[in-house]
Write a protein that holds these residues in place. Structure first.
Motif, PDB file in Angstrom:
ATOM      1  N   TYR A 139       6.905  24.256 -14.919  1.00  0.00           N
ATOM      2  CA  TYR A 139       7.041  22.957 -14.269  1.00  0.00           C
ATOM      3  C   TYR A 139       5.704  22.297 -13.993  1.00  0.00           C
ATOM      4  CZ  TYR A 139      12.024  22.636 -14.045  1.00  0.00           C
ATOM      5  OH  TYR A 139      13.338  22.490 -14.404  1.00  0.00           O
ATOM      6  N   GLN A 140       4.638  23.064 -13.921  1.00  0.00           N
ATOM      7  CA  GLN A 140       3.316  22.462 -13.737  1.00  0.00           C
ATOM      8  C   GLN A 140       3.053  21.437 -14.836  1.00  0.00           C
ATOM      9  OE1 GLN A 140      -0.012  25.178 -14.031  1.00  0.00           O
ATOM     10  NE2 GLN A 140      -1.411  23.688 -13.153  1.00  0.00           N
ATOM     11  N   ARG A 141       3.358  21.787 -16.060  1.00  0.00           N
ATOM     12  CA  ARG A 141       3.142  20.872 -17.188  1.00  0.00           C
ATOM     13  C   ARG A 141       3.972  19.602 -17.039  1.00  0.00           C
ATOM     14  NH1 ARG A 141       3.418  25.916 -19.632  1.00  0.00           N
ATOM     15  NH2 ARG A 141       5.567  25.584 -20.301  1.00  0.00           N
ATOM     16  N   LEU A 142       5.196  19.748 -16.551  1.00  0.00           N
ATOM     17  CA  LEU A 142       6.071  18.579 -16.392  1.00  0.00           C
ATOM     18  C   LEU A 142       5.570  17.645 -15.291  1.00  0.00           C
ATOM     19  CD1 LEU A 142       9.505  20.385 -16.755  1.00  0.00           C
ATOM     20  CD2 LEU A 142       8.312  19.010 -18.474  1.00  0.00           C
ATOM     21  N   PHE A 143       5.099  18.229 -14.191  1.00  0.00           N
ATOM     22  CA  PHE A 143       4.550  17.405 -13.117  1.00  0.00           C
ATOM     23  C   PHE A 143       3.284  16.691 -13.586  1.00  0.00           C
ATOM     24  CE2 PHE A 143       7.271  19.951 -10.340  1.00  0.00           C
ATOM     25  CZ  PHE A 143       7.752  18.965  -9.487  1.00  0.00           C
ATOM     26  N   GLU A 144       2.427  17.402 -14.265  1.00  0.00           N
ATOM     27  CA  GLU A 144       1.184  16.799 -14.733  1.00  0.00           C
ATOM     28  C   GLU A 144       1.454  15.697 -15.759  1.00  0.00           C
ATOM     29  OE1 GLU A 144      -1.097  20.232 -15.886  1.00  0.00           O
ATOM     30  OE2 GLU A 144      -1.727  20.595 -13.818  1.00  0.00           O
TER      31      GLU A 144
ATOM     32  N   MET B  42       0.844  -1.183   0.000  1.00  0.00           N
ATOM     33  CA  MET B  42       0.000   0.000   0.000  1.00  0.00           C
ATOM     34  C   MET B  42       0.885   1.240   0.000  1.00  0.00           C
ATOM     35  SD  MET B  42      -3.005   1.061   2.656  1.00  0.00           S
ATOM     36  CE  MET B  42      -2.184   1.927   3.970  1.00  0.00           C
ATOM     37  N   ASN B  43       0.705   2.098  -0.986  1.00  0.00           N
ATOM     38  CA  ASN B  43       1.444   3.355  -1.053  1.00  0.00           C
ATOM     39  C   ASN B  43       0.617   4.475  -0.455  1.00  0.00           C
ATOM     40  OD1 ASN B  43       3.616   2.221  -2.310  1.00  0.00           O
ATOM     41  ND2 ASN B  43       3.133   2.978  -4.327  1.00  0.00           N
ATOM     42  N   LEU B  44       1.176   5.158   0.497  1.00  0.00           N
ATOM     43  CA  LEU B  44       0.524   6.313   1.083  1.00  0.00           C
ATOM     44  C   LEU B  44       0.937   7.542   0.307  1.00  0.00           C
ATOM     45  CD1 LEU B  44       1.106   5.502   4.842  1.00  0.00           C
ATOM     46  CD2 LEU B  44      -0.967   5.133   3.519  1.00  0.00           C
ATOM     47  N   ARG B  45      -0.012   8.448   0.100  1.00  0.00           N
ATOM     48  CA  ARG B  45       0.308   9.673  -0.633  1.00  0.00           C
ATOM     49  C   ARG B  45       1.137  10.605   0.246  1.00  0.00           C
ATOM     50  NH1 ARG B  45      -2.333  12.426  -4.969  1.00  0.00           N
ATOM     51  NH2 ARG B  45      -4.181  11.177  -4.616  1.00  0.00           N
ATOM     52  N   ILE B  46       2.164  11.152  -0.349  1.00  0.00           N
ATOM     53  CA  ILE B  46       3.005  12.155   0.294  1.00  0.00           C
ATOM     54  C   ILE B  46       2.698  13.494  -0.354  1.00  0.00           C
ATOM     55  CG2 ILE B  46       5.376  12.972   0.590  1.00  0.00           C
ATOM     56  CD1 ILE B  46       6.241  10.051   0.672  1.00  0.00           C
ATOM     57  N   THR B  47       2.583  14.528   0.458  1.00  0.00           N
ATOM     58  CA  THR B  47       2.412  15.877  -0.042  1.00  0.00           C
ATOM     59  C   THR B  47       3.710  16.643   0.183  1.00  0.00           C
ATOM     60  OG1 THR B  47       0.047  15.884   0.481  1.00  0.00           O
ATOM     61  CG2 THR B  47       1.105  18.030   0.162  1.00  0.00           C
ATOM     62  N   VAL B  48       4.260  17.183  -0.884  1.00  0.00           N
ATOM     63  CA  VAL B  48       5.445  18.038  -0.806  1.00  0.00           C
ATOM     64  C   VAL B  48       4.964  19.466  -1.003  1.00  0.00           C
ATOM     65  CG1 VAL B  48       7.722  18.563  -1.760  1.00  0.00           C
ATOM     66  CG2 VAL B  48       6.874  16.192  -1.764  1.00  0.00           C
ATOM     67  N   ILE B  49       5.331  20.348  -0.073  1.00  0.00           N
ATOM     68  CA  ILE B  49       4.899  21.747  -0.116  1.00  0.00           C
ATOM     69  C   ILE B  49       6.133  22.639  -0.180  1.00  0.00           C
ATOM     70  CG2 ILE B  49       3.669  23.591   1.091  1.00  0.00           C
ATOM     71  CD1 ILE B  49       2.096  21.323   2.562  1.00  0.00           C
ATOM     72  N   THR B  50       6.141  23.544  -1.146  1.00  0.00           N
ATOM     73  CA  THR B  50       7.197  24.554  -1.239  1.00  0.00           C
ATOM     74  C   THR B  50       6.553  25.921  -1.119  1.00  0.00           C
ATOM     75  OG1 THR B  50       8.603  23.176  -2.648  1.00  0.00           O
ATOM     76  CG2 THR B  50       8.984  25.562  -2.723  1.00  0.00           C
ATOM     77  N   VAL B  51       7.035  26.721  -0.188  1.00  0.00           N
ATOM     78  CA  VAL B  51       6.598  28.112  -0.091  1.00  0.00           C
ATOM     79  C   VAL B  51       7.742  28.983  -0.600  1.00  0.00           C
ATOM     80  CG1 VAL B  51       5.010  27.647   1.806  1.00  0.00           C
ATOM     81  CG2 VAL B  51       7.315  28.357   2.324  1.00  0.00           C
TER      82      VAL B  51
ATOM     83  N   GLN C  82      11.709  12.444  -8.210  1.00  0.00           N
ATOM     84  CA  GLN C  82      11.367  11.416  -7.224  1.00  0.00           C
ATOM     85  C   GLN C  82      10.637  10.265  -7.916  1.00  0.00           C
ATOM     86  OE1 GLN C  82      12.651  11.646  -4.099  1.00  0.00           O
ATOM     87  NE2 GLN C  82      13.564  13.438  -5.093  1.00  0.00           N
ATOM     88  N   HIS C  83      10.925   9.062  -7.480  1.00  0.00           N
ATOM     89  CA  HIS C  83      10.320   7.884  -8.084  1.00  0.00           C
ATOM     90  C   HIS C  83       9.158   7.333  -7.273  1.00  0.00           C
ATOM     91  CE1 HIS C  83      13.422   7.790 -11.103  1.00  0.00           C
ATOM     92  NE2 HIS C  83      14.320   7.938 -10.154  1.00  0.00           N
TER      93      HIS C  83
ATOM     94  N   THR D 193      14.853  23.167  -7.071  1.00  0.00           N
ATOM     95  CA  THR D 193      13.894  22.483  -6.202  1.00  0.00           C
ATOM     96  C   THR D 193      12.893  21.692  -7.028  1.00  0.00           C
ATOM     97  OG1 THR D 193      14.113  24.269  -4.603  1.00  0.00           O
ATOM     98  CG2 THR D 193      12.219  22.816  -4.352  1.00  0.00           C
ATOM     99  N   PHE D 194      12.331  22.310  -8.063  1.00  0.00           N
ATOM    100  CA  PHE D 194      11.376  21.621  -8.921  1.00  0.00           C
ATOM    101  C   PHE D 194      11.999  20.372  -9.539  1.00  0.00           C
ATOM    102  CE2 PHE D 194       8.835  25.723  -9.975  1.00  0.00           C
ATOM    103  CZ  PHE D 194       8.167  25.618  -8.768  1.00  0.00           C
ATOM    104  N   ALA D 195      13.220  20.493 -10.042  1.00  0.00           N
ATOM    105  CA  ALA D 195      13.884  19.349 -10.666  1.00  0.00           C
ATOM    106  C   ALA D 195      14.083  18.220  -9.658  1.00  0.00           C
ATOM    107  CB  ALA D 195      15.223  19.784 -11.261  1.00  0.00           C
ATOM    108  N   SER D 196      14.440  18.563  -8.439  1.00  0.00           N
ATOM    109  CA  SER D 196      14.631  17.550  -7.399  1.00  0.00           C
ATOM    110  C   SER D 196      13.339  16.818  -7.087  1.00  0.00           C
ATOM    111  CB  SER D 196      15.186  18.213  -6.136  1.00  0.00           C
ATOM    112  OG  SER D 196      15.296  17.263  -5.088  1.00  0.00           O
TER     113      SER D 196
END
Length: 96
Positions: free
Chosen positions: A53-58, A1-10, A28-29, A21-24
């Motif tokens: 980077y939004q497009r790359l994440f999506e 079971m994979n739990l969702r992780i939330t990464v937050i950058t302010v 993540q795998h 930061t975005f590239a790092s």
């Protein structure tokens, strides 16, 4: 079971450092994770970098959210991210 992780950058006016930061985070795998960026109404091009980077994440099927508006400081911005988070675990990743 994979739990969702939330990464937050302010951030605010972080165009010179936030791409690293975005590239790092993007490299993540572990899935599933979501990425939330809380920008304090930057005026230096940070928003353009967020949109790039939004497009790359999506494309990687990572849930990506951002807010770009004035805030009352670091902790106010962090709290905005917490409210948006859907993960079981939260990680704050500073810009740069």
């Amino acid at each position: 079971m994979n739990l969702r992780i939330t990464v937050i950058t302010v951030c605010r006016n972080s165009v010179d450092t936030i791409e690293r930061t975005f590239a790092s985070v993007l490299n993540q795998h572990y899935l599933p994770y979501e990425y939330i960026v809380i920008d304090g109404a930057s005026n230096d091009g940070t928003l353009g970098m967020i949109l790039k980077y939004q497009r790359l994440f999506e494309a990687k099927n990572v849930l990506f959210q951002y807010v770009s508006e004035p805030d009352k400081g670091l902790y106010d911005a962090m709290n905005k991210g917490i409210v948006k988070a859907t993960g079981e675990f939260l990680i704050f990743m500073n810009a740069g």
